[in-house]
Design a protein around this motif. Structure first.
Motif, PDB file in Angstrom:
ATOM      1  N   VAL A 192      11.660  -6.978  22.163  1.00 53.50           N
ATOM      2  CA  VAL A 192      12.636  -5.986  22.531  1.00 53.50           C
ATOM      3  C   VAL A 192      12.033  -5.177  21.841  1.00 53.50           C
ATOM      4  O   VAL A 192      12.222  -3.740  22.554  1.00 53.50           O
ATOM      5  N   ALA A 193      11.302  -4.839  20.670  1.00 56.40           N
ATOM      6  CA  ALA A 193      10.799  -3.836  19.992  1.00 56.40           C
ATOM      7  C   ALA A 193       9.755  -3.428  19.238  1.00 56.40           C
ATOM      8  O   ALA A 193       8.947  -3.540  19.337  1.00 56.40           O
ATOM      9  N   PHE A 194       9.772  -4.394  18.265  1.00 58.64           N
ATOM     10  CA  PHE A 194       8.796  -4.896  17.480  1.00 58.64           C
ATOM     11  C   PHE A 194       8.567  -5.910  15.909  1.00 58.64           C
ATOM     12  O   PHE A 194      10.201  -6.850  16.358  1.00 58.64           O
ATOM     13  N   ASP A 195       7.777  -7.010  15.973  1.00 59.85           N
ATOM     14  CA  ASP A 195       8.696  -7.802  14.695  1.00 59.85           C
ATOM     15  C   ASP A 195       7.850  -7.257  13.459  1.00 59.85           C
ATOM     16  O   ASP A 195       6.919  -6.424  13.373  1.00 59.85           O
ATOM     17  N   PHE A 196       8.116  -7.485  11.798  1.00 60.01           N
ATOM     18  CA  PHE A 196       7.615  -6.793  11.608  1.00 60.01           C
ATOM     19  C   PHE A 196       7.191  -7.987  10.044  1.00 60.01           C
ATOM     20  O   PHE A 196       8.145  -8.345   9.972  1.00 60.01           O
ATOM     21  N   GLY A 197       6.584  -8.034   9.179  1.00 60.64           N
ATOM     22  CA  GLY A 197       6.184  -8.960   8.132  1.00 60.64           C
ATOM     23  C   GLY A 197       4.712  -8.496   7.361  1.00 60.64           C
ATOM     24  O   GLY A 197       4.433  -7.476   7.673  1.00 60.64           O
ATOM     25  N   ARG A 198       4.580  -8.627   6.156  1.00 59.27           N
ATOM     26  CA  ARG A 198       4.208  -8.621   5.460  1.00 59.27           C
ATOM     27  C   ARG A 198       3.256  -9.693   4.217  1.00 59.27           C
ATOM     28  O   ARG A 198       3.337 -10.697   4.440  1.00 59.27           O
ATOM     29  N   ILE A 199       1.916  -9.464   4.302  1.00 59.10           N
ATOM     30  CA  ILE A 199       0.880 -10.537   3.028  1.00 59.10           C
ATOM     31  C   ILE A 199      -0.168  -9.674   2.238  1.00 59.10           C
ATOM     32  O   ILE A 199      -0.634  -8.605   3.076  1.00 59.10           O
ATOM     33  N   THR A 200       0.158  -9.993   1.457  1.00 55.49           N
ATOM     34  CA  THR A 200      -0.768  -9.809   0.423  1.00 55.49           C
ATOM     35  C   THR A 200      -1.829 -10.626   0.613  1.00 55.49           C
ATOM     36  O   THR A 200      -2.168 -11.750   0.048  1.00 55.49           O
ATOM     37  N   LEU A 201      -3.694 -10.237   0.827  1.00 53.66           N
ATOM     38  CA  LEU A 201      -4.484 -10.982   1.054  1.00 53.66           C
ATOM     39  C   LEU A 201      -5.183 -10.295  -0.406  1.00 53.66           C
ATOM     40  O   LEU A 201      -5.548 -11.586  -0.796  1.00 53.66           O
ATOM     41  N   ASP A 202      -5.147 -10.670  -1.124  1.00 50.26           N
ATOM     42  CA  ASP A 202      -5.255 -10.380  -2.894  1.00 50.26           C
ATOM     43  C   ASP A 202      -5.073  -9.094  -3.743  1.00 50.26           C
ATOM     44  O   ASP A 202      -3.559  -9.165  -2.526  1.00 50.26           O
ATOM     45  N   ARG A 203      -5.146  -9.260  -4.739  1.00 48.13           N
ATOM     46  CA  ARG A 203      -4.394  -8.370  -6.189  1.00 48.13           C
ATOM     47  C   ARG A 203      -4.202  -6.559  -5.318  1.00 48.13           C
ATOM     48  O   ARG A 203      -3.329  -5.981  -5.656  1.00 48.13           O
ATOM     49  N   GLU A 204      -5.734  -6.328  -4.817  1.00 50.95           N
ATOM     50  CA  GLU A 204      -5.733  -5.056  -4.246  1.00 50.95           C
ATOM     51  C   GLU A 204      -5.138  -4.538  -3.040  1.00 50.95           C
ATOM     52  O   GLU A 204      -5.239  -3.675  -2.192  1.00 50.95           O
TER      53      GLU A 204
END
Length: 200
Positions: A70-82
């Motif tokens: 009903v609003a949004f989903d949130f997540g985080r992913i580090t693809l590489d060190r930068e």
């Protein structure tokens, strides 16, 4: 984009943070994708689908779905060190589309998930990003029992420009979902390197 180049002995480089949207129609797998790739506990704003949805939300093809964002989903992913991606999954129902303008503020690009059983439900997201000039890739979420098509067949049905990447995926699989994000980042980098006139 290859994480195998990571050298723990190398001097620390400040990571670049990028905001990415995960969009698409109702029930295409946006919440699942964000949850599957996120390295932190994902934030979800899901509610039980109630009788109030009847006659308002189109549940065709997803009658078994019991919750909705009903609003949004949130997540985080580090693809590489930068490079760190902050993922914002958009709500799929038309009555929540007013949130998209706020969510897209500051976004560098988007993943549009599609379901081959309900391809027309993808048109609104594709039109939205095309009108705003926000780069996007299309992830064809391969649901069990859904018709299987080649990426180029989906491109033709969706009337996408030749340069827009289309990729088959299963967002329940972390590597598959992560691959779409890598494709998006590579596409964004290529757009910086290729003049606008050459893309038309």
């Amino acid at each position: 984009m290859a994480s195998e180049n990571y050298d723990p002995a190398a001097p620390a480089v400040p990571a670049v943070s990028v905001k990415i949207l995960v969009a698409g129609g109702f029930g295409v797998g946006k919440t699942t994708m964000v949850a599957e790739v996120s390295e932190v506990t994902p934030l979800r704003t899901e509610e039980i689908i109630s009788e109030l949805s009847e006659g308002v939300d189109d549940l065709t093809g997803v009658q078994e779905k019991s919750t909705t964002t009903v609003a949004f989903d949130f997540g985080r992913i580090t693809l590489d060190r930068e490079l760190v991606l902050y993922l914002f999954g958009t709500p799929g129902q038309e009555r929540f589309w007013f949130l998209w303008d706020e969510l897209s503020t500051g976004a560098l690009g988007a993943v549009v998930l599609v379901d081959t059983r309900r391809l027309p439900s993808s048109f609104a997201a594709i039109d939205y990003f095309e009108r705003r000039g926000l780069a996007f890739v299309v992830g064809v979420n391969c649901f069990e029992g859904a018709p299987r098509y080649m990426a180029e067949e989906v491109r033709e049905v969706l009337d996408l420009d030749p340069h827009v990447p289309v990729q088959l995926c299963d967002v329940r699989d972390r590597n598959s979902a992560k691959s779409i994000l890598i494709t998006l980042m590579e596409y964004l980098i290529s757009r910086v390197q290729i003049p606008d006139s050459a893309r038309r």
